[in-house]
Design a protein around this motif. Structure first.
Motif, short mmCIF file in Angstrom:
data_model
loop_
_atom_site.label_atom_id
_atom_site.label_comp_id
_atom_site.label_asym_id
_atom_site.label_seq_id
_atom_site.Cartn_x
_atom_site.Cartn_y
_atom_site.Cartn_z
N TRP A 94 0.83 -1.20 0.00
CA TRP A 94 0.00 0.00 0.00
C TRP A 94 0.86 1.25 0.00
O TRP A 94 2.09 1.20 0.07
N GLU A 95 0.19 2.37 -0.09
CA GLU A 95 0.85 3.68 -0.13
C GLU A 95 0.71 4.37 1.22
O GLU A 95 -0.36 4.35 1.82
N ASP A 96 1.81 4.96 1.69
CA ASP A 96 1.75 5.70 2.95
C ASP A 96 2.72 6.87 2.90
O ASP A 96 3.58 6.95 2.01
N ASP A 97 2.60 7.79 3.86
CA ASP A 97 3.47 8.96 3.87
C ASP A 97 4.76 8.68 4.64
O ASP A 97 4.91 7.65 5.29
N TYR A 98 5.69 9.63 4.56
CA TYR A 98 7.00 9.46 5.18
C TYR A 98 6.88 9.31 6.69
O TYR A 98 7.54 8.46 7.31
N GLU A 99 6.03 10.10 7.31
CA GLU A 99 5.91 10.10 8.77
C GLU A 99 5.52 8.74 9.32
O GLU A 99 6.01 8.32 10.37
N HIS A 100 4.63 8.04 8.61
CA HIS A 100 4.19 6.73 9.08
C HIS A 100 5.11 5.61 8.61
O HIS A 100 5.13 4.53 9.20
N THR A 101 5.86 5.86 7.54
CA THR A 101 6.76 4.83 7.01
C THR A 101 8.06 4.78 7.80
O THR A 101 8.54 3.70 8.16
N GLU A 112 13.85 17.76 2.54
CA GLU A 112 12.44 17.96 2.83
C GLU A 112 11.57 17.44 1.68
O GLU A 112 10.46 16.95 1.91
N ASN A 113 12.06 17.55 0.45
CA ASN A 113 11.31 17.03 -0.69
C ASN A 113 11.10 15.53 -0.58
O ASN A 113 10.02 15.02 -0.90
N PHE A 114 12.13 14.82 -0.13
CA PHE A 114 12.01 13.38 0.03
C PHE A 114 10.99 13.04 1.11
O PHE A 114 10.21 12.09 0.98
N LYS A 115 10.99 13.81 2.16
CA LYS A 115 10.07 13.54 3.27
C LYS A 115 8.61 13.85 2.92
O LYS A 115 7.70 13.47 3.65
N LYS A 116 8.39 14.54 1.80
CA LYS A 116 7.03 14.83 1.36
C LYS A 116 6.49 13.77 0.41
O LYS A 116 5.33 13.81 0.01
N LEU A 117 7.33 12.79 0.05
CA LEU A 117 6.92 11.77 -0.90
C LEU A 117 6.00 10.73 -0.27
O LEU A 117 6.11 10.44 0.92
N PRO A 118 5.11 10.14 -1.07
CA PRO A 118 4.41 8.94 -0.62
C PRO A 118 5.33 7.73 -0.86
O PRO A 118 6.22 7.78 -1.72
N PHE A 119 5.13 6.66 -0.12
CA PHE A 119 6.00 5.49 -0.20
C PHE A 119 5.20 4.22 -0.39
O PHE A 119 4.07 4.09 0.10
N ILE A 120 5.79 3.27 -1.10
CA ILE A 120 5.24 1.93 -1.20
C ILE A 120 5.65 1.17 0.06
O ILE A 120 6.83 1.16 0.43
N VAL A 121 4.68 0.54 0.73
CA VAL A 121 4.94 -0.14 1.99
C VAL A 121 4.40 -1.57 1.90
O VAL A 121 3.33 -1.81 1.33
N LEU A 122 5.13 -2.50 2.49
CA LEU A 122 4.74 -3.91 2.48
C LEU A 122 5.45 -4.63 3.62
O LEU A 122 6.23 -4.02 4.35
N CYS A 123 5.18 -5.92 3.76
CA CYS A 123 5.90 -6.72 4.75
C CYS A 123 7.40 -6.65 4.47
O CYS A 123 7.82 -6.72 3.30
N ASN A 124 8.21 -6.52 5.50
CA ASN A 124 9.64 -6.36 5.33
C ASN A 124 10.41 -7.68 5.29
O ASN A 124 11.61 -7.68 5.10
N HIS A 125 9.74 -8.81 5.50
CA HIS A 125 10.39 -10.12 5.44
C HIS A 125 11.73 -10.09 6.20
O HIS A 125 12.80 -10.30 5.63
N CYS A 126 11.58 -9.82 7.47
CA CYS A 126 12.74 -9.57 8.33
C CYS A 126 13.64 -10.79 8.48
O CYS A 126 13.18 -11.94 8.46
N GLU A 127 14.91 -10.53 8.68
CA GLU A 127 15.84 -11.60 9.00
C GLU A 127 15.53 -12.19 10.38
O GLU A 127 15.67 -13.39 10.61
N ASN A 128 15.09 -11.31 11.30
CA ASN A 128 14.69 -11.75 12.64
C ASN A 128 13.22 -11.36 12.86
O ASN A 128 12.92 -10.40 13.56
#
Length: 266
Positions: A94-101, A112-128
């Motif tokens: 899904w799509e989310d903003d920098y503050e929540h990502t 600041e421009n980067f922090k205003k971007l929306p981001f693609i977010v998903l499960c991170n498939h963590c090593e731990n």
């Protein structure tokens, strides 16, 4: 499944009454269930890796359509319902903003421009992955290739995995999702009410020799490969470019990286 919902809830109630001793007892149920999880072999045509990882190239996500195309590709093949409200929303990617990502303060010098971007977010498939340790029935498990997968039929809906995941990457079916699927893909199982679900890095497609659906739909915005292979594209990018990950201070070691600046500037 060796541990059904009623048996688990009965044991969990006893352990809760016992206080902190219940934590180790739940771990015992987890170990029992995991020991009875059958081994599996991948078909010959399967794509293989020692540790799958994904890079999100933010320079490729410039328009709303760039996000929608990727999200819809995942939703369509995985029978993700459209329930029509955010409260019951089922999310794999899904799509989310920098503050929540990125909630940690370690990225304070990003533009600041980067922090205003929306981001693609998903499960991170963590090593731990903390979700794997929390699941009492081995419905959530980590594969040898690093993918944190799910057996939806083993899920008893306790939602311990949701509490353990620090990324909000899991969704719970509070109602039967099947009536809310526009067109069911018969090649992938639908879920039922009371089941947790999440991104599984398209393990069903990897088994057929195909890349994840989101990667194919991203026009180069998502790069997928073996992090342990020095010659893979993901390894080369991570080794030579500035990337960030979510909540690295927790020690989960996420397998999803966000590329700053784009590959064309390398």
């Amino acid at each position: 499944m060796s541990i059904n919902r009623r048996k688990f809830l009965r044991k969990a109630g006893i352990f809760t009454a016992l206080g902190f001793g219940g934590i180790s007892a739940i771990a015992g149920i987890n170990k029992e269930a995991r020991a009875k999880t059958p081994e599996y072999e991948l078909p010959q045509q399967a794509l293989l890796a020692k540790r799958w990882a994904m890079i999100v190239d933010m320079s490729k996500f410039k328009t709303k359509d760039d996000f929608t195309r990727v999200i819809q590709a995942c939703n369509t093949i995985h029978n993700i319902p459209d329930l029509g409200n955010l409260k019951d929303e089922i999310k794999w990617i899904w799509e989310d903003d920098y503050e929540h990502t990125f909630t940690e303060p370690s990225n304070e010098y990003l533009t600041e421009n980067f922090k205003k971007l929306p981001f693609i977010v998903l499960c991170n498939h963590c090593e731990n992955p903390p979700c794997v340790k929390a699941c009492p029935t081995a419905a959530t498990f980590k594969r040898p290739d690093g993918i944190v997968a799910m057996d939806f039929h083993r899920c008893i809906g306790c939602r311990f995995c949701m509490a353990a995941c620090p990324y909000g990457a899991r969704s719970f079916n509070y109602r039967d999702p099947r009536p809310f699927i526009k067109k069911i893909n018969s090649d992938f199982p639908t879920r039922t009410q009371g089941v947790v679900e999440k991104c599984i890095f398209c393990v069903e497609r990897l088994a057929k020799g195909l890349m994840p659906a989101c990667v194919e739909a991203s026009n180069g915005g998502l790069i997928f490969g073996d992090l342990n292979d020095p010659n893979s594209e993901v390894r080369k990018i991570i080794s030579s470019r500035y990337t960030i990950r979510r909540k690295t201070e927790l020690g989960t070691q996420p397998s999803v990286y966000y590329l700053i600046g784009g590959r064309e500037n390398a």
